[in-house]
Design an enzyme around this catalytic site. Structure first.
Site, PDB file in Angstrom:
ATOM      1  CE1 TYR A 160       5.960 108.763  67.238  1.00 47.93           C
ATOM      2  CE2 TYR A 160       4.009 107.748  66.307  1.00 47.93           C
ATOM      3  CZ  TYR A 160       5.342 108.040  66.231  1.00 47.93           C
ATOM      4  OH  TYR A 160       6.074 107.632  65.162  1.00 47.93           O
ATOM      5  CB  SER A 173      11.357 104.762  59.690  1.00 52.28           C
ATOM      6  OG  SER A 173      10.654 103.588  60.003  1.00 52.28           O
ATOM      7  CE  LYS A 174       3.223 106.686  63.135  1.00 51.78           C
ATOM      8  NZ  LYS A 174       2.210 107.626  62.687  1.00 51.78           N
ATOM      9  NE  ARG A 175       6.862 100.982  57.523  1.00 55.36           N
ATOM     10  CZ  ARG A 175       7.828 100.264  56.963  1.00 55.36           C
ATOM     11  NH1 ARG A 175       7.972  99.000  57.281  1.00 55.36           N
ATOM     12  NH2 ARG A 175       8.649 100.808  56.086  1.00 55.36           N
ATOM     13  CE  LYS A 176      12.622  99.927  57.248  1.00 54.13           C
ATOM     14  NZ  LYS A 176      13.659 100.323  56.293  1.00 54.13           N
TER      15      LYS A 176
END
Ligand code: GLU
Length: 549
Positions: free
Chosen positions: A46, A295-298
């Site tokens: 993305y 961050s992509k995760r957070k």
């Protein structure tokens, strides 16, 4: 001679020479000072906020020097690739209105004479240049297995020696043609490494166009150019591609800064002009008082789709990112409130060196200002487009009567000092709810200084004089006329002079009317609201309140 034999042994199918590609991709014919910039994303899923930011910085650098901005897809790591990944990224840039001059201009369309703009389609080019380095004795095959390399690393760590494939640790550095041939005949696989002439004791100095002067030890590591499957590493592909695509400015994330000595070395050994490098600091978040990379995760906002979903206008996001990109953008914006950010004279030296914080409140502020400047028709178009994608219930309400909906948006808009109310489209449903019967929630909670009896007396009196065609002044005059009949002051001044003589003033009564009509204490101009709602709805809402008291 033996280098040539080695080159043919390792890359037997390559018969082109670097000259062939030099002629195929001639120097660009651009005015003096024009910068050629690019982004080189990997299609891993993305559009990341950092990629959008880099694209904006590269685009505006090219624009402000009448240069060229192109895109190149770095898809050499097939494991990380996601289906539709190119469309996600390039399509995302298209939606943000970032013009792409060359390369992938849309998810499935490349344009320009420096292509292919996708690394997986450039294998022969990379191999041609590697072959040339082998011929010059500057590259060689390495047959070390992953286990052997790990074992070397362990020894280096235990002896507190700098890890890596360099100097005496570079096992195959001096491999002969005969040795290489024997291993290949045995079916051993190999990578091709650079035979680095660098010395760790020497310094490389370069002027980063964003961070300023940087000094680092020269590279002495025999790093991999071509992996065993014939795919180039980032370092090698970067040098070959940015040379052949005639990039003048490599503006990329600062995680690459430590690799610059390798890159400068490669450009020089390949006989290429070294481009200018500029390393962009990442956008940061504050967590427990400490700065960290977004961050992509957070962080949901790491994916640009987040902004679309929330209904931020793309122009607002870009204008916000410009404030992050350049410390003098806000001053410029104040002086040029209605000019497109594209006109801003961007200077890489004004970029943050340490990494700017992502500040959603600032984005909201930028966004509110931009939304406030839209005409009612523009709001209609943008909001319905958003709702169509993200809120079908609201969409159907909005399009049921477009003229009515536009009249709603025209309230306190299309005027010299428009109200700054909404920042993003997902706030609009709640914000305008009282203008649509299907969304309206009555809430007749009176302010403490007004009794239900007085409210009732006022609303009953108001009903009998209400005239839907009144202009603002007439509208308020009717409220003022009622005020003294129920013990309120017609004028605020009068009330303030002798508060003990009155229950309140006409302004308080208009609040009662506001709450009856909208269920809110705070709204745009009430007279306009009532005009747009129309007589029937207004009377109906007043009646409902009167019944409830
Ligand atoms: N594919 C690299 C990345 O996404 C590109 C870096 C560059 O712009 O050269 O980090």
């Amino acid at each position: 001679m033996s280098n040539n034999l080695m080159a043919d042994l390792l890359l037997p199918d390559i018969d082109k020479t670097p000259e062939y590609y030099e002629n195929l991709y001639p120097a660009r014919n651009l005015p003096e000072g024009a910068r050629v910039t690019r982004i080189a994303p990997s299609p891993t899923g993305y559009l990341h906020l950092g990629v959008l930011f880099a694209a904006l910085v590269n685009r505006i650098t090219a624009t402000s020097t009448s240069g060229v901005f192109f895109t190149r897809i770095e898809d050499t790591d097939k494991k990380r690739e996601v289906k539709g990944g190119i469309e996600d990224i390039i399509g995302g840039l298209n939606r943000f209105g970032i013009t792409i001059d060359e390369g992938f201009i849309s998810g499935d369309n490349q344009s320009g004479i420096y292509g292919p703009y996708q690394q997986s389609h450039r294998e022969e080019i990379y191999k041609t240049y590697v072959k040339e380095l082998i011929k010059q004795g500057l590259a060689y095959p390495c047959f070390c297995t992953a286990e052997e390399l790990a074992a070397v690393r362990e020894i280096q760590e235990s002896q507190k020696i700098r890890t890596g494939y360099h100097g005496e640790w570079a096992k195959h550095r001096n491999i002969t043609f005969e040795e290489a041939k024997a291993l290949i005949d045995e079916g051993k696989s190999f990578v091709i490494r650079l035979k680095s002439p660098g010395n760790e004791q020497n310094k490389v100095v370069f002027e980063d166009t964003i961070k300023g002067k940087i000094e680092m030890p020269e590279n002495d590591e025999d790093f991999v150019l071509l992996k065993s499957d014939g795919i180039p590493t980032y370092h090698f592909a970067h040098a070959v591609d940015d040379h052949l695509m005639r990039t003048t400015h490599v503006l990329r994330g600062d995680e690459w800064i430590s690799s610059v000595p390798k890159h400068i070395q490669l450009f020089k050994l390949l006989g290429f002009k070294v481009p200018k490098f500029g390393h962009i600091s990442p956008i940061m978040k504050l967590e427990n008082g400490a700065k960290r990379k977004i961050s992509k995760r957070k962080d949901p906002e790491a994916a640009v789709h987040f902004f679309a979903e929330q209904g931020y206008m793309t122009e607002a996001v870009l204008n916000y990112l410009m404030t992050v990109a350049s410390s003098d953008f806000e001053d410029w914006r104040r002086a040029n409130p209605d000019t497109s950010y594209k006109e801003f004279k961007f200077n890489l030296k004004k970029m943050s060196v340490s990494g700017a914080l992502f500040d959603e409140n600032k984005l909201i502020d930028v966004s509110k200002t931009m939304v406030s400047k839209l005409s009612s028709t523009e709001v209609y178009e943008k909001l319905t487009a958003w709702a169509k994608e993200f809120d079908s219930e609201f969409y159907n309400i909005l399009i049921a009567d477009p003229d009515y909906t536009k009249a709603v948006f025209a309230i306190d808009r299309d005027v010299p000092k428009p109200r700054k109310d909404i920042a993003k489209w997902n706030e609009a449903k709640e914000y305008f709810s009282y203008m649509f019967e299907d969304l309206f929630v009555a809430d007749f909670t009176l302010p403490e200084n007004i009794s239900p009896e007085d409210a009732k007396a006022f609303l009953s009196a108001y009903k009998s004089v209400y005239n839907p065609v009144d202009d603002r002044q007439e509208w308020f005059q009717r409220i003022k006329d009622i005020a003294p009949t129920i013990g309120f002051a017609a004028e605020t001044k009068e009330y303030k002079a002798n508060p003990e003589n009155f229950k309140g003033h006409a302004g308080d009564l208009s609040s009662v009317l506001r709450i009856a009509i909208t269920g809110r204490r705070n709204t745009p101009d009430l007279c306009s609201i009532m005009q747009v709602l129309g007589k029937d709805k207004c009377l109906n809402r007043i009646d409902k309140v009167l019944e409830s008291i």
